[in-house]
Enzyme design. Structure first.
Site, PDB file in Angstrom:
ATOM      1  N   ALA A  43      25.832  54.763  37.178  1.00  0.00           N
ATOM      2  CA  ALA A  43      26.482  55.626  36.174  1.00  0.00           C
ATOM      3  C   ALA A  43      26.734  54.796  34.923  1.00  0.00           C
ATOM      4  CB  ALA A  43      27.784  56.196  36.716  1.00  0.00           C
ATOM      5  N   GLU A 129      34.990  38.064  43.933  1.00  0.00           N
ATOM      6  CA  GLU A 129      34.625  36.665  43.629  1.00  0.00           C
ATOM      7  C   GLU A 129      34.316  36.467  42.142  1.00  0.00           C
ATOM      8  OE1 GLU A 129      34.297  33.740  45.958  1.00  0.00           O
ATOM      9  OE2 GLU A 129      34.617  33.183  43.885  1.00  0.00           O
ATOM     10  N   LYS A 205      43.147  35.284  35.410  1.00  0.00           N
ATOM     11  CA  LYS A 205      42.440  34.552  36.472  1.00  0.00           C
ATOM     12  C   LYS A 205      43.391  33.663  37.277  1.00  0.00           C
ATOM     13  CE  LYS A 205      38.215  34.643  33.687  1.00  0.00           C
ATOM     14  NZ  LYS A 205      37.460  33.943  32.651  1.00  0.00           N
TER      15      LYS A 205
HETATM   16  N1  HSE Z   1      35.493  35.663  28.246  1.00  0.00           N
HETATM   17  C1  HSE Z   1      35.473  34.821  29.396  1.00  0.00           C
HETATM   18  C2  HSE Z   1      35.255  33.375  28.989  1.00  0.00           C
HETATM   19  C3  HSE Z   1      34.403  35.164  30.389  1.00  0.00           C
HETATM   20  O1  HSE Z   1      35.112  33.069  27.810  1.00  0.00           O
HETATM   21  O2  HSE Z   1      35.254  32.531  29.876  1.00  0.00           O
HETATM   22  C4  HSE Z   1      34.744  36.334  31.208  1.00  0.00           C
HETATM   23  O3  HSE Z   1      35.966  36.160  31.870  1.00  0.00           O
END
Ligand code: HSE
Length: 442
Positions: A43, A129, A205
């Protein structure tokens, strides 16, 4: 056995990379997974473009809700991004009893608790991951490879854009704005680079990693976030003279009173491997009580590195989807009923070494006044650098001012803040104090 059927939401960088890697390596992947893995439906917004990439064997449409409702699909790969539509689609897919693979760190950092609960209620898996450090299998390492350990701390370069900018600033001596323009010209930084340069992407993250490392819920709202847009080239230069490099680190650390969860520019000794991770590369250093320090290095973004992680998740889900949900690896490494309520500490309670740059009038007693304030605050100086006074005023005459750079031993942030307030009140200190945190990573 019939191939497992996958629906793909979005065919941008990550989606098209996933499609390509899965097709190119399909035979190897089938031998590893025990059955084929096939993307049978996609999609997207631009159907014509998607058809050109995916060919005629795949059903392509522009209704993502119809895709997540399709009873023929076993796994949904979400590459839409963002936290609005993506959240709706992921929750609907989970409630429809489909497994979900996602690279969406913002979605998990902000709505992870809701998403994992929905997955558990339906007995399905959410695999992510690709959400942290792109192609580096850091989730697998934290959740499985290091499972014997009490994880003590994690320090990661987990944003390639900012690492590229910092490398440019150090190697070419350019200022932040010039390095950012280079990053945009070369395609590293987004047109709107705010999430990268202000540390938000890295905070998403490190929030995910902290949850897996310490068995706590995702708590992005308690993360301390400071980006690199206010960083001066002169501090990168002084840091280097003192034997340090400045990196934007995501740090999660188990402390006595709670968990430190923070993203900020950090001085680290130049001899550390992490200090030598340059350009757009990512690296994560994890310290476990049994194993000691382990380091994971690789590409944190890009079509195929990210696809490497997405396809690994597809293989994991394919291998495990018939297993009793109770016997799968828990989403956050710890059993959902064993998550801990250990608090995330406010930044004022964090312990760190500090780099301070002071602009002072070069007069008798100025250094004594400053060191007295630090001593009264129980702050010990580790190193000191004073530059010869050589700057001039607007009339071109010596301005009698100089920079003093102090490195402190580890202290608690509220004490350094109190000392800075007193130092800035001295008549001989002519501008605000620049404060950067330091980590020995030893
Ligand atoms: N924009 C991120 C970076 C990559 O520059 O590492 C995706 O998380």
């Amino acid at each position: 056995m019939e191939p497992i059927k996958v629906g793909l939401l979005g065919l941008g960088t990550v989606g098209s990379g996933t499609f390509k890697v899965l097709n190119r390596n399909q035979e190897e992947i089938r031998r590893r997974a025990g059955r084929g893995i096939e993307i049978t439906r996609i999609a997207v917004r631009n159907v014509a473009r998607a058809r050109a990439i995916a060919g005629n064997a795949v059903e392509v449409g522009n209704d993502p809700f119809a895709l997540v409702d399709d009873p023929a699909l076993d796994i949904i790969v979400e590459t839409v991004g963002g936290t609005g539509l993506a959240r709706e689609l992921v929750l609907r897919a989970l409630r429809n009893g489909k497994h979900v693979v996602t690279a969406n760190k913002a979605l998990l950092a902000l709505h992870g608790t809701e998403i994992f609960e929905a997955a558990s209620a339906s007995g399905v898996m959410v695999a992510f991951e690709a959400a942290v450090a792109g192609g580096i299998p850091i989730i697998k390492a934290l959740r499985e490879g290091l499972t014997a350990n009490r994880i003590e701390w994690i320090a990661g370069i987990i944003n390639g854009t900012t690492n590229f900018i910092l490398s440019e600033m150090r190697e070419r001596g350019v200022d932040f704005a010039t390095a950012l323009a280079d990053a945009q010209r070369l395609g590293y930084a987004e047109a709107d680079p705010t999430f990268d340069i202000e540390g938000v992407d890295a905070a998403h993250k490190v929030t995910i990693m902290s949850a897996i490392a310490f068995g706590v819920p995702m708590q992005f709202e308690h993360a301390y976030i400071e980006g690199i847009s206010g960083l001066h080239a002169v501090d990168i230069k002084y840091a280097e003279e003192l034997g340090y490099r400045i990196k934007l680190l995501g740090i999660a650390r188990r402390a006595e009173q709670g968990i430190e969860l923070r993203v900020h520019p950090t001085l680290i000794p130049s001899k550390r491997l992490l200090a030598n991770v340059e350009g757009a590369m990512n690296a994560v250093l994890v310290h476990g009580d049994a194993v000691g320090a382990t380091l994971y290095y690789g590409k944190g973004a890009g079509a195929e590195p990210t696809a490497s992680a997405v396809v690994a998740d597809l293989v994991d889900v394919t291998r495990l989807h018939t297993a009793d949900p109770e016997h799968r690896v828990p989403h956050l490494a710890f059993q959902p009923d064993s998550l801990s309520s250990t608090p995330i500490l406010p930044i004022t309670e964090v312990h760190s070494g500090y780099y301070l740059r002071l602009r002072v009038a070069d007069v008798t007693g100025v250094l004594a006044d400053i060191t007295k304030i630090l001593a009264q605050g129980g702050i010990s100086i580790d190193a000191l650098l004073q530059k010869e006074s050589h700057t001039v005023n607007q009339q071109g005459r010596p301005d009698g001012e100089t920079d003093i750079i102090l490195i402190t031993h580890v202290t608690v942030e509220k004490n350094i803040n109190a000392a800075i307030t007193q130092i800035e009140a001295l008549s001989t200190v002519v501008s605000t104090v620049v404060k950067l945190r330091m980590e020995a990573l030893s």
